[in-house]
Design a protein around this motif. Structure first.
Motif, short mmCIF file in Angstrom:
data_model
loop_
_atom_site.label_atom_id
_atom_site.label_comp_id
_atom_site.label_asym_id
_atom_site.label_seq_id
_atom_site.Cartn_x
_atom_site.Cartn_y
_atom_site.Cartn_z
N ASN A 178 -3.35 -6.88 10.79
CA ASN A 178 -3.50 -6.54 9.14
C ASN A 178 -4.22 -4.82 9.16
N ARG A 179 -5.52 -5.97 10.56
CA ARG A 179 -7.16 -5.38 9.88
C ARG A 179 -7.93 -4.92 11.81
N GLU A 233 -11.66 6.88 7.02
CA GLU A 233 -11.63 7.14 5.00
C GLU A 233 -10.07 7.92 5.38
N ASN A 285 -7.38 6.02 6.75
CA ASN A 285 -6.52 4.95 5.38
C ASN A 285 -6.09 5.19 4.72
N ASP A 286 -6.17 6.44 4.20
CA ASP A 286 -5.51 7.69 2.91
C ASP A 286 -4.32 7.76 3.52
N GLU A 308 -1.60 4.74 4.28
CA GLU A 308 -1.43 4.02 2.03
C GLU A 308 -0.39 5.39 2.04
N PRO A 364 1.07 -0.55 6.43
CA PRO A 364 -0.21 -1.70 5.70
C PRO A 364 -1.44 -2.40 7.01
N LEU A 365 -1.65 -1.07 7.36
CA LEU A 365 -2.92 -1.47 7.90
C LEU A 365 -4.66 -1.19 7.54
N THR A 366 -5.07 -1.80 7.91
CA THR A 366 -6.87 -1.01 7.10
C THR A 366 -7.25 -0.69 8.20
N ILE A 367 -8.06 -0.34 7.88
CA ILE A 367 -8.69 1.11 9.28
C ILE A 367 -10.58 0.41 8.80
N TYR A 368 -11.27 0.09 9.47
CA TYR A 368 -12.86 -0.38 9.14
C TYR A 368 -13.79 0.22 10.45
N ASN A 426 -18.08 -1.96 11.14
CA ASN A 426 -17.83 -1.95 9.99
C ASN A 426 -19.11 -1.46 9.20
#
Length: 275
Positions: free
Chosen positions: A36-37, A65, A68-69, A72, A77-81, A107
């Protein structure tokens, strides 16, 4: 929370996804596997076939950025750094001295820096470059050392690096055997000697080079210990916030026959006998 610290999920920057549709498919594959990350680490200063990849940290951060938009909006449901995979090239010392701003940390915390050695040699300035990075406050993480011919022949180099505070990331596919017996044997040998601090997918494509992280964690839990798996998982989580990572005391590692195809690590015999 499961974090993958090394992958090529951002589109159009290197040999990962070539467009947003491919990125979404790769992101969905990561989520379906249990991740998930992820820290996106596009290649930098890296020659691949006819291509040379050079990526600006500001561009990477902005693309993260946007990614991630898009995720969404597509209910993924995955967050990228942001991060970068900096290639260990022959002029790396000069880059450290003159272009340190290009060295995007994982990050962007200013701490952990993913460094990829070439496959067939080590630049003469390698040790000096690592010392410069450490003096500047960074912690180098060596990406997939199992692929480097010099390191497979001289694993004591990795031991000495770890004793000096440098961290090691092995690729999940190497542990799982996806990348062949030689890389699996060497990766298991590193695990045997407490010389692995991270496992990461190095995913590039939703079909050809997937996120294999969870299956490698299960392998480590089954053949080593649950504590070893948790140690690796927590270390990956710490890279997101730049927290300190405790380095397990390694045991000295010497030359073994297992760098060659005719040798089987004992765990391969366990797996084969259990069929």
């Amino acid at each position: 929370m499961i974090v993958d610290i090394h992958n090529h999920i951002l589109p159009g920057l290197d040999d990962g996804p070539q467009n947003w549709d491919e990125m979404i498919l790769l992101a969905k594959q990561a989520v379906n596997s249990g991740i998930n990350r992820v820290i996106a680490t596009p290649h930098h200063k890296h020659h691949h076939k006819d291509h040379f990849y050079e990526n600006n940290p500001i561009k990477i951060i902005r693309l993260v950025e946007k990614a991630n938009d898009i995720l969404e909006k597509n209910a993924v449901p995955l967050t990228i750094y942001p991060g970068i995979e900096f290639h260990l090239h022959d002029q790396i010392k000069l880059d450290i001295e003159q272009k340190i701003e290009d060295f995007l940390t994982l990050n962007n915390t200013g701490k952990y820096m993913l460094i990829e050695p070439p496959c067939h040699h080590l630049p003469e300035e390698t040790d000096e470059a690592f010392k410069l990075l450490q003096t500047a406050g960074f912690v180098p993480i060596i990406a997939h050392p199992e692929r480097n011919r010099i390191l497979r022949s001289n694993p004591s180099i990795i031991y000495n690096w770890v004793k000096a505070g440098i961290l090691v990331q092995v690729t999940a596919g190497s542990i799982n055997g996806t990348h062949g017996k030689r890389l699996k044997n060497f990766s298991l040998h590193l695990l045997d000697h407490e010389l692995v601090h991270f496992v990461a997918s190095d995913a590039h494509h939703h079909v050809r080079r997937q996120f294999e992280l969870i299956s490698s964690y299960k392998y480590i839990e089954n053949h080593y210990s649950l504590n070893y798996r948790k140690y690796l998982e927590v270390n990956a989580l710490h890279t997101i916030n730049g927290a300190e990572i405790k380095i397990s005391e390694p045991t000295f590692i010497g030359k073994r026959r297992q760098y060659f195809f005719f040798y089987n690590h004992p765990l391969n015999h366990v797996r084969e006998n259990s069929k």
